[in-house]
Design a protein around this motif. Sequence first.
Motif, PDB file in Angstrom:
ATOM      1  N   TYR A 144       0.839  -1.188   0.000  1.00  0.00           N
ATOM      2  CA  TYR A 144       0.000   0.000   0.000  1.00  0.00           C
ATOM      3  C   TYR A 144       0.875   1.238   0.000  1.00  0.00           C
ATOM      4  O   TYR A 144       1.721   1.410   0.883  1.00  0.00           O
ATOM      5  N   GLU A 175      -6.305  -7.391  13.036  1.00  0.00           N
ATOM      6  CA  GLU A 175      -6.477  -6.146  12.299  1.00  0.00           C
ATOM      7  C   GLU A 175      -5.141  -5.403  12.302  1.00  0.00           C
ATOM      8  O   GLU A 175      -4.374  -5.497  13.252  1.00  0.00           O
ATOM      9  N   TYR A 229      -5.418   4.438   9.612  1.00  0.00           N
ATOM     10  CA  TYR A 229      -5.802   3.467   8.592  1.00  0.00           C
ATOM     11  C   TYR A 229      -5.972   2.080   9.211  1.00  0.00           C
ATOM     12  O   TYR A 229      -5.276   1.731  10.178  1.00  0.00           O
ATOM     13  N   SER A 259      -6.743  -2.256   8.225  1.00  0.00           N
ATOM     14  CA  SER A 259      -6.932  -3.375   7.294  1.00  0.00           C
ATOM     15  C   SER A 259      -7.442  -4.567   8.083  1.00  0.00           C
ATOM     16  O   SER A 259      -6.942  -4.865   9.173  1.00  0.00           O
ATOM     17  N   GLN A 265      -4.070  -6.707   3.646  1.00  0.00           N
ATOM     18  CA  GLN A 265      -3.671  -6.397   2.275  1.00  0.00           C
ATOM     19  C   GLN A 265      -4.205  -5.052   1.799  1.00  0.00           C
ATOM     20  O   GLN A 265      -3.481  -4.286   1.172  1.00  0.00           O
ATOM     21  N   THR A 266      -5.466  -4.781   2.078  1.00  0.00           N
ATOM     22  CA  THR A 266      -6.089  -3.527   1.652  1.00  0.00           C
ATOM     23  C   THR A 266      -6.352  -2.650   2.864  1.00  0.00           C
ATOM     24  O   THR A 266      -6.793  -3.134   3.910  1.00  0.00           O
ATOM     25  N   PHE A 267      -6.087  -1.351   2.703  1.00  0.00           N
ATOM     26  CA  PHE A 267      -6.240  -0.411   3.813  1.00  0.00           C
ATOM     27  C   PHE A 267      -7.206   0.704   3.439  1.00  0.00           C
ATOM     28  O   PHE A 267      -7.304   1.107   2.270  1.00  0.00           O
ATOM     29  N   SER A 268      -7.891   1.213   4.438  1.00  0.00           N
ATOM     30  CA  SER A 268      -8.757   2.370   4.243  1.00  0.00           C
ATOM     31  C   SER A 268      -8.622   3.296   5.448  1.00  0.00           C
ATOM     32  O   SER A 268      -8.425   2.843   6.577  1.00  0.00           O
TER      33      SER A 268
END
Length: 514
Positions: free
Chosen positions: A227, A255, A289, A291, A295-298
């Motif tokens: 990321y 997490e 942030y 995840s 693998q994917t972060f927001s």
Amino acid sequence: MKKLLIKPQVLAAVATLGICVSLALFKTGQLEILPRPITEQDNLSKQYGEFLMEHPFRKSMSLTKAERLDLGIPPNKYYEQEYLYTSDPQLLRPAPERLSELMEELSVNSNLKAPPGTNGNNWTERGPDNVGGRTHALMFAPGSNQRVFAGGVSGGLWINDNITSSSTVWRRVEGVPGNLAITSITVDPQDSNVMYIGTGEVYTWGAVNGNGIYKSTDGGENWVNIYSGGTTAEDKLTYVQDIVAWVNPSTGLTEVYFGADSMAYTEEVDANSGGAGFTFLGSNTIGLYRSTDGQTFSRLTGSLYESSAGSYYAPNDFDIGADGKLWMGTKYSYYTGEGGGRVFSNDGTGWTLVRNLGDNGRIELACSQQNANKIYVLAEDRTDSGNPVKIYRTNNGFSTFPNSLNQPNDADTGIDSTDFTRGQSFYDLLIGVDPNDDTTLYVGGIDLFKSTNSGNSWNQFSHWYGGFGYQEVHADHHGIAFSSSSRIIFGNDGGVYYTNNGGAILLPAIMVIT
């Protein structure tokens, strides 16, 4: 890389032997010492040595900060040192014109633009090769009391397979660029093969940047970038203060959280800067942030995560309490000009702002592993110029304002008794609590200190040049990691230091390129 530890007595013996071999001629029944001819290099060295010792800057470098203030010169002697030690030994001055010449040559010679070691641009390593450099990220490998991971702000992630041995080799891992600033590291508590690192140091005004988050699935041997944010200077993830892999007690799942901030890069690299002379990197990435799949972060959004409308908190530090609760401290963001001094917690059902310490500065946390409500705080105080660093202890999980603790008083007379970071609490701010005894606490600023009574009193155990009767350990402390109550590693501007007796004796784990 090798960790090189040589006793002074050995160095002296080797030096003495070298002199004898080079200058002595053995004859029957006598030893005749032959003088070595004086060379042009000797004369040059003598000239340069006299220049260094007799230059007016040498006198100004000996002044106290108060004396320098009276003369209207900067409190630190950086610029005098820079002038003297970058001076050409023949010209007896710096030669910046050579940099201009080199830049001109680079602009017209494409071969010189090639990476070192490629065809047409062969480089040879000339050192120095025994300086570790600034180190933030430290971790003992899961299940090991010898294998250590160290992330260099000056570049790269390194492994020492036996930190206790002076003959072991530091080696750089694959997949992480050797010139990339590594600032934080964490491991999945439920899978020791899965690790994450954060890159980019925000505390030094855009000097050492990163490019997001890297992940390893083989115990730290190989890494990939997972990321990095967007594509513009504002959207690229450039500064990650801390990262943590945490088992949510409500779901039982891992997490991953990290905190991002922005800093001014002192050149304009983006047209949006509008002629300001600098560009804020990562200004659109500030925030917390998460995840849930590794693998994917927001970024977490909403008013809870904003210091004011549209301005996100910049998380600075994470730690996990004895009950599994996740704690987070924030920092002052130079982009938003606010947001420091807050403490958040997450019990598995979501984040809660539990305390505003009112200092608007950088927060470092150290959680007891015996008492879920006992937490230490080392804080930069941006509201109190006379006492810009604070130490707190809460025994009730911040239900009330935490107890203020006395600061350690550095024996160095050049370090104020009200600020053991010497004006650098934005930069060197280390705190760690013994995982087996929460009454034993370590803090570091310029030097290192230890408390064995929950921070009520302090004992100094290092000094940055070995003065005042203390062992020499490099200045400016940033990281700490425990294998046990006695086996600890510290990271500072000089690399990694190791102790096997709780700090009574510290040894430099020098990184040597091989």
